[in-house]
Write a protein that holds these residues in place. Sequence first.
Motif, PDB file in Angstrom:
ATOM      1  N   ILE A   1       0.831  -1.211   0.000  1.00  0.00           N
ATOM      2  CA  ILE A   1       0.000   0.000   0.000  1.00  0.00           C
ATOM      3  C   ILE A   1       0.863   1.259   0.000  1.00  0.00           C
ATOM      4  O   ILE A   1       0.363   2.351   0.239  1.00  0.00           O
ATOM      5  N   THR A   2       2.144   1.080  -0.303  1.00  0.00           N
ATOM      6  CA  THR A   2       3.036   2.230  -0.403  1.00  0.00           C
ATOM      7  C   THR A   2       2.822   2.924  -1.747  1.00  0.00           C
ATOM      8  O   THR A   2       2.843   2.265  -2.793  1.00  0.00           O
ATOM      9  N   LYS A   3       2.605   4.207  -1.708  1.00  0.00           N
ATOM     10  CA  LYS A   3       2.305   4.977  -2.925  1.00  0.00           C
ATOM     11  C   LYS A   3       3.408   4.795  -3.964  1.00  0.00           C
ATOM     12  O   LYS A   3       4.597   4.889  -3.658  1.00  0.00           O
ATOM     13  N   ASN A   4       2.975   4.535  -5.192  1.00  0.00           N
ATOM     14  CA  ASN A   4       3.848   4.387  -6.362  1.00  0.00           C
ATOM     15  C   ASN A   4       4.681   3.110  -6.368  1.00  0.00           C
ATOM     16  O   ASN A   4       5.527   2.938  -7.249  1.00  0.00           O
ATOM     17  N   CYS A   5       4.473   2.230  -5.420  1.00  0.00           N
ATOM     18  CA  CYS A   5       5.142   0.922  -5.457  1.00  0.00           C
ATOM     19  C   CYS A   5       4.509   0.086  -6.572  1.00  0.00           C
ATOM     20  O   CYS A   5       3.299   0.173  -6.817  1.00  0.00           O
ATOM     21  N   THR A   6       5.308  -0.741  -7.225  1.00  0.00           N
ATOM     22  CA  THR A   6       4.792  -1.547  -8.335  1.00  0.00           C
ATOM     23  C   THR A   6       3.705  -2.525  -7.892  1.00  0.00           C
ATOM     24  O   THR A   6       2.869  -2.943  -8.684  1.00  0.00           O
ATOM     25  N   TYR A   7       3.712  -2.877  -6.586  1.00  0.00           N
ATOM     26  CA  TYR A   7       2.722  -3.822  -6.056  1.00  0.00           C
ATOM     27  C   TYR A   7       1.508  -3.123  -5.432  1.00  0.00           C
ATOM     28  O   TYR A   7       0.646  -3.771  -4.855  1.00  0.00           O
ATOM     29  N   GLU A   8       1.472  -1.788  -5.558  1.00  0.00           N
ATOM     30  CA  GLU A   8       0.333  -1.051  -4.994  1.00  0.00           C
ATOM     31  C   GLU A   8      -0.934  -1.298  -5.797  1.00  0.00           C
ATOM     32  O   GLU A   8      -2.029  -1.394  -5.236  1.00  0.00           O
ATOM     33  N   TYR A   9      -0.806  -1.437  -7.117  1.00  0.00           N
ATOM     34  CA  TYR A   9      -1.992  -1.627  -7.959  1.00  0.00           C
ATOM     35  C   TYR A   9      -1.762  -2.621  -9.092  1.00  0.00           C
ATOM     36  O   TYR A   9      -2.589  -3.501  -9.329  1.00  0.00           O
ATOM     37  N   ASP A  10      -0.649  -2.534  -9.773  1.00  0.00           N
ATOM     38  CA  ASP A  10      -0.459  -3.275 -11.017  1.00  0.00           C
ATOM     39  C   ASP A  10      -0.114  -4.747 -10.829  1.00  0.00           C
ATOM     40  O   ASP A  10      -0.514  -5.584 -11.630  1.00  0.00           O
ATOM     41  N   GLU A  11       0.634  -5.089  -9.801  1.00  0.00           N
ATOM     42  CA  GLU A  11       1.125  -6.450  -9.638  1.00  0.00           C
ATOM     43  C   GLU A  11       0.796  -7.000  -8.252  1.00  0.00           C
ATOM     44  O   GLU A  11       0.557  -6.250  -7.312  1.00  0.00           O
TER      45      GLU A  11
ATOM     46  N   PRO B   1       5.511  -8.853  10.287  1.00  0.00           N
ATOM     47  CA  PRO B   1       4.883  -8.628   8.984  1.00  0.00           C
ATOM     48  C   PRO B   1       5.884  -8.779   7.842  1.00  0.00           C
ATOM     49  O   PRO B   1       6.997  -8.239   7.920  1.00  0.00           O
ATOM     50  N   PRO B   2       5.536  -9.514   6.803  1.00  0.00           N
ATOM     51  CA  PRO B   2       6.460  -9.667   5.675  1.00  0.00           C
ATOM     52  C   PRO B   2       6.668  -8.342   4.953  1.00  0.00           C
ATOM     53  O   PRO B   2       5.744  -7.532   4.842  1.00  0.00           O
ATOM     54  N   PRO B   3       7.897  -8.097   4.450  1.00  0.00           N
ATOM     55  CA  PRO B   3       8.183  -6.842   3.753  1.00  0.00           C
ATOM     56  C   PRO B   3       7.923  -6.961   2.256  1.00  0.00           C
ATOM     57  O   PRO B   3       7.984  -8.030   1.667  1.00  0.00           O
ATOM     58  N   CYS B   4       7.657  -5.837   1.644  1.00  0.00           N
ATOM     59  CA  CYS B   4       7.477  -5.769   0.189  1.00  0.00           C
ATOM     60  C   CYS B   4       8.815  -6.050  -0.499  1.00  0.00           C
ATOM     61  O   CYS B   4       9.839  -5.470  -0.124  1.00  0.00           O
ATOM     62  N   PRO B   5       8.852  -6.927  -1.491  1.00  0.00           N
ATOM     63  CA  PRO B   5      10.116  -7.204  -2.192  1.00  0.00           C
ATOM     64  C   PRO B   5      10.621  -6.017  -3.008  1.00  0.00           C
ATOM     65  O   PRO B   5      11.769  -6.012  -3.427  1.00  0.00           O
ATOM     66  N   SER B   6       9.768  -5.015  -3.200  1.00  0.00           N
ATOM     67  CA  SER B   6      10.181  -3.841  -3.966  1.00  0.00           C
ATOM     68  C   SER B   6      10.606  -2.681  -3.082  1.00  0.00           C
ATOM     69  O   SER B   6      11.690  -2.128  -3.236  1.00  0.00           O
ATOM     70  N   CYS B   7       9.748  -2.324  -2.099  1.00  0.00           N
ATOM     71  CA  CYS B   7      10.041  -1.130  -1.292  1.00  0.00           C
ATOM     72  C   CYS B   7      10.363  -1.442   0.172  1.00  0.00           C
ATOM     73  O   CYS B   7      10.670  -0.527   0.938  1.00  0.00           O
TER      74      CYS B   7
END
Length: 344
Positions: A162-172, A197-203
């Motif tokens: 749910i981090t703004k502009n992260c690739t996993y926020e909406y597209d993936e 809590p598991p971390p986002c692999p991108s951000c």
Amino acid sequence: MTEDIVFENMRIDDDEVIQEEDLEMKYYLKNKKEFESLAKEMLSGKKVLFITGAGLSISSGISPYRNSKNAIWGSFITTWGTRKKFIEDPQSFYNVFWLRTHEKQEYLDALPNPGHLSITNFVELCNANVITQNVDELHLKAKVPESKLIEIHGRISMYKCITKNCTYEYDETITSIDINDYAIKGSMKGGDLEINPPPCPSCSNPILPQSLLFDEDYNSHSFYRYHEAMDWIEEADIVVFIGTSFSVGITEEVVYQAQTNNKKMYNFNVFKETKVKNMRPIIGPSEITLPLLERQFLYEAQKKIPKRQIWYDNTIKRMVFEAQEEFKEKQALKANSSTGRVRV
């Protein structure tokens, strides 16, 4: 009589089988007119849309949200099942709420029941799609193709950021997480899992389960395929509800579209729905009534096919396709007639 033919191959001298047959016969006779009507509609080539809810998965060991002594709805799900609660305390979100109500080992290990398998067969043989409110992945385990299935509320064991502009926020969607890798103690198998809590692999920020929360909308992530779902709803000629309480946005939209456009509606549930008008009820556990509908469907197909050769060369599928093309032709003629145009 029809019921004799539908049940003709079930005369087995075994007490347990006979008792099961008696139960099936009870539900068959109770819903006979609806089974016959829906089976013929499904063979007609019209577009069928299945809308499935928690009631379908009860016999697979998945607790429902409502209308059951084991339901989790009445406890704290509306309070905890929000993005707001996650942001306040991600660790508590997982350990107090999510791992106790959704991502449990018995849910991950659950298998499709006969109701799921019947729906898979209908999707294979008919002009049908499925929109499920369930996150349990059981339609996929039952081999419904992803192209014919929309998991409108998400899927268990997948995640989003749910981090703004992260690739996993909406597209993936994040598919590479094993929740056990973040255990503080114990494991899923032990039933006492607590995690960081598991971390986002991108951000690297904490991530949420890929599940539609109560303070999110259907457009909050592309995984929910909301616009495609709206197209399916609009295009459907027949809507079949299974095990749903009609208490979420997607069912409200489907009912509105169906009533506005005079679409036929059927409802499989253990009780008769009183909130929605013009809907034909099919009463009984869906793990019994859906296989009964499948048996009726095969019987109706058998009457249309010479010598009962229903399994040769995909005969039923071909017959439904031909009916579908004929139905499209009639719809086109009707549309042209209404606009005053004449086909050449």
